[in-house]
Design a protein around this motif. Structure first.
Motif, PDB file in Angstrom:
ATOM      1  N   GLY A 199       0.346  -1.592   0.041  1.00  0.00           N
ATOM      2  CA  GLY A 199       0.141  -0.279  -0.460  1.00  0.00           C
ATOM      3  C   GLY A 199       1.339   1.336   0.010  1.00  0.00           C
ATOM      4  N   ALA A 200       0.797   1.646  -0.817  1.00  0.00           N
ATOM      5  CA  ALA A 200       1.236   3.214  -0.567  1.00  0.00           C
ATOM      6  C   ALA A 200       0.485   4.612  -0.485  1.00  0.00           C
ATOM      7  N   GLY A 201      -0.865   4.990   0.161  1.00  0.00           N
ATOM      8  CA  GLY A 201      -1.371   5.574   1.140  1.00  0.00           C
ATOM      9  C   GLY A 201      -0.572   6.298   1.721  1.00  0.00           C
ATOM     10  N   PRO A 202      -0.849   7.077   3.068  1.00  0.00           N
ATOM     11  CA  PRO A 202       0.076   7.474   4.107  1.00  0.00           C
ATOM     12  C   PRO A 202       0.117   7.046   4.793  1.00  0.00           C
ATOM     13  N   VAL A 203      -0.418   5.870   5.581  1.00  0.00           N
ATOM     14  CA  VAL A 203       0.122   5.146   6.318  1.00  0.00           C
ATOM     15  C   VAL A 203       1.815   3.871   5.806  1.00  0.00           C
ATOM     16  N   GLY A 204       1.508   3.588   3.978  1.00  0.00           N
ATOM     17  CA  GLY A 204       2.907   3.175   3.709  1.00  0.00           C
ATOM     18  C   GLY A 204       4.001   3.490   3.390  1.00  0.00           C
ATOM     19  N   TYR A 221       5.079  -2.093  -2.562  1.00  0.00           N
ATOM     20  CA  TYR A 221       3.877  -2.919  -4.016  1.00  0.00           C
ATOM     21  C   TYR A 221       2.359  -1.830  -3.485  1.00  0.00           C
ATOM     22  N   SER A 222       2.171  -1.517  -4.537  1.00  0.00           N
ATOM     23  CA  SER A 222       1.010  -0.841  -4.234  1.00  0.00           C
ATOM     24  C   SER A 222      -0.287  -0.894  -5.805  1.00  0.00           C
ATOM     25  N   ARG A 223      -0.776  -1.005  -5.649  1.00  0.00           N
ATOM     26  CA  ARG A 223      -2.227  -0.850  -7.310  1.00  0.00           C
ATOM     27  C   ARG A 223      -1.807  -0.364  -8.086  1.00  0.00           C
ATOM     28  N   SER A 224      -1.723   1.311  -8.429  1.00  0.00           N
ATOM     29  CA  SER A 224      -1.434   2.082  -9.600  1.00  0.00           C
ATOM     30  C   SER A 224      -0.266   1.891 -10.105  1.00  0.00           C
ATOM     31  N   LYS A 225      -0.493   1.900 -11.423  1.00  0.00           N
ATOM     32  CA  LYS A 225       0.648   2.035 -12.419  1.00  0.00           C
ATOM     33  C   LYS A 225       1.590   2.613 -12.527  1.00  0.00           C
ATOM     34  N   ALA A 229       1.864  10.165  -8.673  1.00  0.00           N
ATOM     35  CA  ALA A 229       2.721  11.003  -8.287  1.00  0.00           C
ATOM     36  C   ALA A 229       2.649   9.624  -6.689  1.00  0.00           C
ATOM     37  N   LYS A 230       3.029   8.944  -6.393  1.00  0.00           N
ATOM     38  CA  LYS A 230       2.882   8.279  -5.147  1.00  0.00           C
ATOM     39  C   LYS A 230       4.327   7.077  -5.301  1.00  0.00           C
ATOM     40  N   SER A 231       4.312   6.536  -6.864  1.00  0.00           N
ATOM     41  CA  SER A 231       5.246   5.770  -6.890  1.00  0.00           C
ATOM     42  C   SER A 231       6.495   6.741  -7.492  1.00  0.00           C
ATOM     43  N   GLU A 264       2.102  -4.659   6.557  1.00  0.00           N
ATOM     44  CA  GLU A 264       1.007  -3.976   5.159  1.00  0.00           C
ATOM     45  C   GLU A 264       0.060  -3.026   6.270  1.00  0.00           C
ATOM     46  N   ALA A 265      -0.115  -1.860   4.828  1.00  0.00           N
ATOM     47  CA  ALA A 265      -0.888  -0.704   5.556  1.00  0.00           C
ATOM     48  C   ALA A 265      -2.004  -0.995   3.648  1.00  0.00           C
ATOM     49  N   MET A 266      -2.061  -1.521   3.630  1.00  0.00           N
ATOM     50  CA  MET A 266      -3.783  -1.469   2.149  1.00  0.00           C
ATOM     51  C   MET A 266      -4.987  -1.805   2.794  1.00  0.00           C
ATOM     52  N   GLY A 267      -5.488  -2.824   3.687  1.00  0.00           N
ATOM     53  CA  GLY A 267      -6.255  -3.000   4.062  1.00  0.00           C
ATOM     54  C   GLY A 267      -6.749  -4.407   2.647  1.00  0.00           C
ATOM     55  N   PHE A 287       0.753  -7.081  10.275  1.00  0.00           N
ATOM     56  CA  PHE A 287      -0.543  -6.598   9.322  1.00  0.00           C
ATOM     57  C   PHE A 287      -1.377  -4.717  10.653  1.00  0.00           C
ATOM     58  N   THR A 288      -1.856  -3.734   9.745  1.00  0.00           N
ATOM     59  CA  THR A 288      -2.105  -2.780   9.507  1.00  0.00           C
ATOM     60  C   THR A 288      -3.304  -2.702   9.295  1.00  0.00           C
ATOM     61  N   GLY A 289      -4.077  -3.174   8.327  1.00  0.00           N
ATOM     62  CA  GLY A 289      -5.276  -2.461   7.420  1.00  0.00           C
ATOM     63  C   GLY A 289      -5.771  -3.247   7.707  1.00  0.00           C
ATOM     64  N   ILE A 290      -7.399  -2.759   7.741  1.00  0.00           N
ATOM     65  CA  ILE A 290      -8.100  -2.948   8.119  1.00  0.00           C
ATOM     66  C   ILE A 290      -9.489  -2.638   7.684  1.00  0.00           C
ATOM     67  N   PRO A 291      -9.562  -4.324   6.702  1.00  0.00           N
ATOM     68  CA  PRO A 291     -10.424  -4.649   5.658  1.00  0.00           C
ATOM     69  C   PRO A 291     -12.200  -3.523   6.196  1.00  0.00           C
ATOM     70  N   GLY A 317      -0.618  -8.373  14.467  1.00  0.00           N
ATOM     71  CA  GLY A 317      -1.112  -7.253  13.920  1.00  0.00           C
ATOM     72  C   GLY A 317      -1.253  -6.255  15.527  1.00  0.00           C
ATOM     73  N   THR A 318      -1.981  -4.948  14.657  1.00  0.00           N
ATOM     74  CA  THR A 318      -1.348  -3.907  15.584  1.00  0.00           C
ATOM     75  C   THR A 318      -2.700  -2.765  15.042  1.00  0.00           C
ATOM     76  N   VAL A 319      -3.032  -2.344  16.164  1.00  0.00           N
ATOM     77  CA  VAL A 319      -3.811  -1.402  16.464  1.00  0.00           C
ATOM     78  C   VAL A 319      -3.073  -0.245  17.344  1.00  0.00           C
ATOM     79  N   ASN A 320      -3.770   0.879  17.101  1.00  0.00           N
ATOM     80  CA  ASN A 320      -3.564   2.410  17.909  1.00  0.00           C
ATOM     81  C   ASN A 320      -2.117   2.494  18.682  1.00  0.00           C
ATOM     82  N   ALA A 321      -1.773   3.336  19.148  1.00  0.00           N
ATOM     83  CA  ALA A 321      -0.443   3.604  19.457  1.00  0.00           C
ATOM     84  C   ALA A 321      -0.010   4.274  20.832  1.00  0.00           C
TER      85      ALA A 321
HETATM   86  N1  NAP Z   1      -4.191  -0.561  12.382  1.00  0.00           N
HETATM   87  C1  NAP Z   1      -4.399   0.588  12.626  1.00  0.00           C
HETATM   88  O1  NAP Z   1      -3.835   1.589  13.904  1.00  0.00           O
HETATM   89  C2  NAP Z   1      -4.161   1.687  11.593  1.00  0.00           C
HETATM   90  C3  NAP Z   1      -4.094   2.871  11.721  1.00  0.00           C
HETATM   91  C4  NAP Z   1      -4.730   4.037  10.685  1.00  0.00           C
HETATM   92  C5  NAP Z   1      -4.915   3.111   9.682  1.00  0.00           C
HETATM   93  N2  NAP Z   1      -5.092   1.649   9.002  1.00  0.00           N
HETATM   94  C6  NAP Z   1      -4.913   1.027   8.070  1.00  0.00           C
HETATM   95  O2  NAP Z   1      -4.258   1.018   7.498  1.00  0.00           O
HETATM   96  C7  NAP Z   1      -4.252   0.959   5.634  1.00  0.00           C
HETATM   97  C8  NAP Z   1      -3.596   1.903   5.113  1.00  0.00           C
HETATM   98  O3  NAP Z   1      -4.016   3.809   5.441  1.00  0.00           O
HETATM   99  P1  NAP Z   1      -4.237   4.826   4.456  1.00  0.00           P
HETATM  100  O4  NAP Z   1      -4.489   5.503   4.841  1.00  0.00           O
HETATM  101  O5  NAP Z   1      -2.676   4.443   4.020  1.00  0.00           O
HETATM  102  O6  NAP Z   1      -5.297   3.756   2.275  1.00  0.00           O
HETATM  103  P2  NAP Z   1      -5.406   4.463   1.494  1.00  0.00           P
HETATM  104  O7  NAP Z   1      -4.668   6.050   1.324  1.00  0.00           O
HETATM  105  O8  NAP Z   1      -6.826   4.018   1.013  1.00  0.00           O
HETATM  106  O9  NAP Z   1      -3.968   3.650   0.932  1.00  0.00           O
HETATM  107  C9  NAP Z   1      -4.053   2.383   0.498  1.00  0.00           C
HETATM  108  C10 NAP Z   1      -3.381   1.657  -0.732  1.00  0.00           C
HETATM  109  O10 NAP Z   1      -3.357   0.430  -1.075  1.00  0.00           O
HETATM  110  C11 NAP Z   1      -3.508   0.176  -2.441  1.00  0.00           C
HETATM  111  N3  NAP Z   1      -4.556  -0.641  -2.770  1.00  0.00           N
HETATM  112  C12 NAP Z   1      -5.551  -0.371  -2.426  1.00  0.00           C
HETATM  113  N4  NAP Z   1      -6.613  -1.450  -2.920  1.00  0.00           N
HETATM  114  C13 NAP Z   1      -5.360  -2.715  -3.500  1.00  0.00           C
HETATM  115  C14 NAP Z   1      -5.539  -4.018  -4.363  1.00  0.00           C
HETATM  116  N5  NAP Z   1      -6.270  -4.165  -4.505  1.00  0.00           N
HETATM  117  N6  NAP Z   1      -4.580  -4.057  -5.053  1.00  0.00           N
HETATM  118  C15 NAP Z   1      -2.741  -3.205  -4.112  1.00  0.00           C
HETATM  119  N7  NAP Z   1      -3.227  -2.088  -3.576  1.00  0.00           N
HETATM  120  C16 NAP Z   1      -3.873  -1.426  -3.087  1.00  0.00           C
HETATM  121  C17 NAP Z   1      -3.724   1.901  -2.559  1.00  0.00           C
HETATM  122  O11 NAP Z   1      -3.322   2.320  -4.397  1.00  0.00           O
HETATM  123  P3  NAP Z   1      -3.964   3.361  -4.797  1.00  0.00           P
HETATM  124  O12 NAP Z   1      -2.368   4.029  -5.126  1.00  0.00           O
HETATM  125  O13 NAP Z   1      -3.384   2.766  -6.536  1.00  0.00           O
HETATM  126  O14 NAP Z   1      -5.085   3.669  -4.680  1.00  0.00           O
HETATM  127  C18 NAP Z   1      -3.292   3.005  -1.531  1.00  0.00           C
HETATM  128  O15 NAP Z   1      -1.915   3.577  -1.960  1.00  0.00           O
HETATM  129  C19 NAP Z   1      -5.862   1.054   6.220  1.00  0.00           C
HETATM  130  O16 NAP Z   1      -6.583  -0.092   6.084  1.00  0.00           O
HETATM  131  C20 NAP Z   1      -6.621   1.488   7.522  1.00  0.00           C
HETATM  132  O17 NAP Z   1      -7.667   1.423   7.689  1.00  0.00           O
HETATM  133  C21 NAP Z   1      -4.872   1.420  10.542  1.00  0.00           C
END
Ligand code: NAP
Ligand code: ZN
Ligand code: ZN
Length: 375
Positions: A199-204, A221-225, A229-231, A264-267, A287-291, A317-321
């Motif tokens: 995952g390449a969101g802010p958490v990743g 390892y994330s989705r968009s080709k 901007a993220k890559s 894991e930061a993708m969910g 694991f951090t993602g919450i599907p 798995g880990t949640v919160n801090a």
């Molecule tokens: N454990 C904790 O305490 C905690 C705290 C905060 C957040 N989280 C969890 O952490 C995860 C990430 O948060 P975030 O804010 O960074 O999320 P986000 O901005 O939605 O980023 C998710 C990333 O995963 C990629 N992705 C989504 N579906 C995909 C797929 N099918 N295959 C490959 N890549 C895929 C997205 O790719 P694209 O860039 O191409 O869209 C994006 O880069 C979430 O699940 C959130 O719930 C957990």
């Protein structure tokens, strides 16, 4: 709006509404209370899921929940017993507050991130108002001081704590490998090891920065080709971005070699369990993602179980801090700012006024981290 109220973004689950509410202006009530002016409030998937009414609950007696759990604020007033903070200080609040049960030792000892009763509250998420409002009051024990040089990026502290707590778990669990680089080792504790961030969101991306800062050879390892901007941001900090649309999990494993750590930061369970299949010997998968709820999927369970056993793997798995994770995040954000100033600033892709809350929370605003700016 009268002086006794202020603007806040509220969610009303019973009416399925999101609106600006007139929220009572908070007052210092206890000796250890601190009144904080909101500067920046980050928006993440959790806020959007609350706005989609998947979860999120107001405090008892309130129809609405004030949103916002990723805050950077400035102290404006302190209670008589406060010794650590003074007006003008920048602060970041933690999110989770302890449950009331005496038998819950984690909560009793300040580790509510490990609460086992489930009766904790979370600011902006569960039964306690959040920070998406002009001012809030918080107890001294739940605030951490942020140095002034982090003013522009301090709102990233809370999402970075996810990686900090995850890494703290990694170091503890991997003490089972006494030959591995110890704390303070030259090149970092991850030197010579390979990490994959999903995952390449802010958490990743913040996680990738933390892994690089610890010396890991880091892949995202994330989705968009690529290029996108993220890559480009990921590649600019010295990690390597790979798209799941152009690189299969097998190719990923072949390219990297033994994978020592997956963050894991993708969910997305399907991708996560596919990558768990290729975790290396003695490796650890965090694991951090919450599907969001999805129909059940098939996974290669025999293969995964065989590997977990025969390769001494750990899955956590880990949640919160906790407080140490907040302190580590503030320290590391300073390191990131020094090493990757442009990339760190580029993570915040939008600053919006509170009046744009609907666009930001419900619209299709793209980018990486969107922020509501209050000053
Ligand atoms: N454990 C904790 O305490 C905690 C705290 C905060 C957040 N989280 C969890 O952490 C995860 C990430 O948060 P975030 O804010 O960074 O999320 P986000 O901005 O939605 O980023 C998710 C990333 O995963 C990629 N992705 C989504 N579906 C995909 C797929 N099918 N295959 C490959 N890549 C895929 C997205 O790719 P694209 O860039 O191409 O869209 C994006 O880069 C979430 O699940 C959130 O719930 C957990
Ligand atoms: Zn968040
Ligand atoms: Zn508890």
């Amino acid at each position: 709006m009268s002086k006794a109220t202020m603007r806040a973004v509220g969610v009303i689950p019973s009416k399925k509404e999101i609106c600006l509410v007139e929220h009572a202006a908070p007052q210092i009530a206890g000796a250890y209370d601190i009144k904080v002016k909101s500067l920046d409030v980050g928006i993440c998937g959790t806020d959007k899921e609350i706005c989609a009414f998947f979860y999120g609950s107001p405090p008892h007696g309130s129809e609405y929940l004030v949103l916002g759990h990723e805050s950077l604020g400035q102290v404006v007033e302190v209670g008589s017993g406060v010794s650590v903070f003074q007006p003008g200080d920048l602060v970041v609040p933690s999110v989770r507050r302890p449950c009331p049960h005496h038998h819950c030792l984690p909560c009793q000892r300040g580790f509510q991130d490990f609460c086992f009763t489930g009766d904790f509250t979370e600011r902006g998420i569960k039964m306690t108002h959040g920070f998406m409002t002009d001012y809030y009051v918080e107890e001294e024990q739940y605030l951490t001081l942020v140095p002034p040089e982090l003013r522009d990026v301090g709102v990233l502290v809370e999402p970075l704590t996810v990686a900090e707590k995850g890494l703290a778990q990694v170091w503890q669990i991997q003490e089972r490998l006494p030959w591995a680089a110890p704390e303070g080792a030259e090149g970092g504790r991850g030197a010579g090891r390979r990490a994959v961030v999903l995952g390449a969101g802010p958490v990743g991306i913040l996680g990738a920065m933390a892994l690089l800062a610890n010396g890991f050879e880091t892949y995202v390892y994330s989705r968009s080709k690529a290029p996108n901007a993220k890559s480009e941001l990921v590649d600019s900090i010295g990690a390597k971005y790979l798209s799941s649309l152009t690189t299969s999990v097998e190719e990923l494993a072949e390219r990297i070699g033994a994978i020592d750590l997956v963050y894991e930061a993708m969910g997305v369970a399907r991708v996560a369990f596919d990558v768990l299949r290729v975790l290396g010997t003695n490796g650890i998968f965090v694991f951090t993602g919450i599907p969001i709820p999805n129909p059940p999927i098939g996974i290669d369970a025999d293969n995964i179980m065989r590997n977990v056993v025969l390769k001494n793997q750990a899955v956590v798995g880990t949640v919160n801090a906790d407080r140490p994770a907040f302190q580590a995040a503030i320290r590391d954000l300073g390191t990131f700012l020094y090493r990757w100033p442009e990339a760190l600033h580029a993570l915040i892709t939008g600053r919006h006024r509170i009046d744009s809350y609907k666009d930001v929370l419900l619209g299709d605003k793209t980018g990486i981290k969107n922020v509501i700016a209050f000053d």
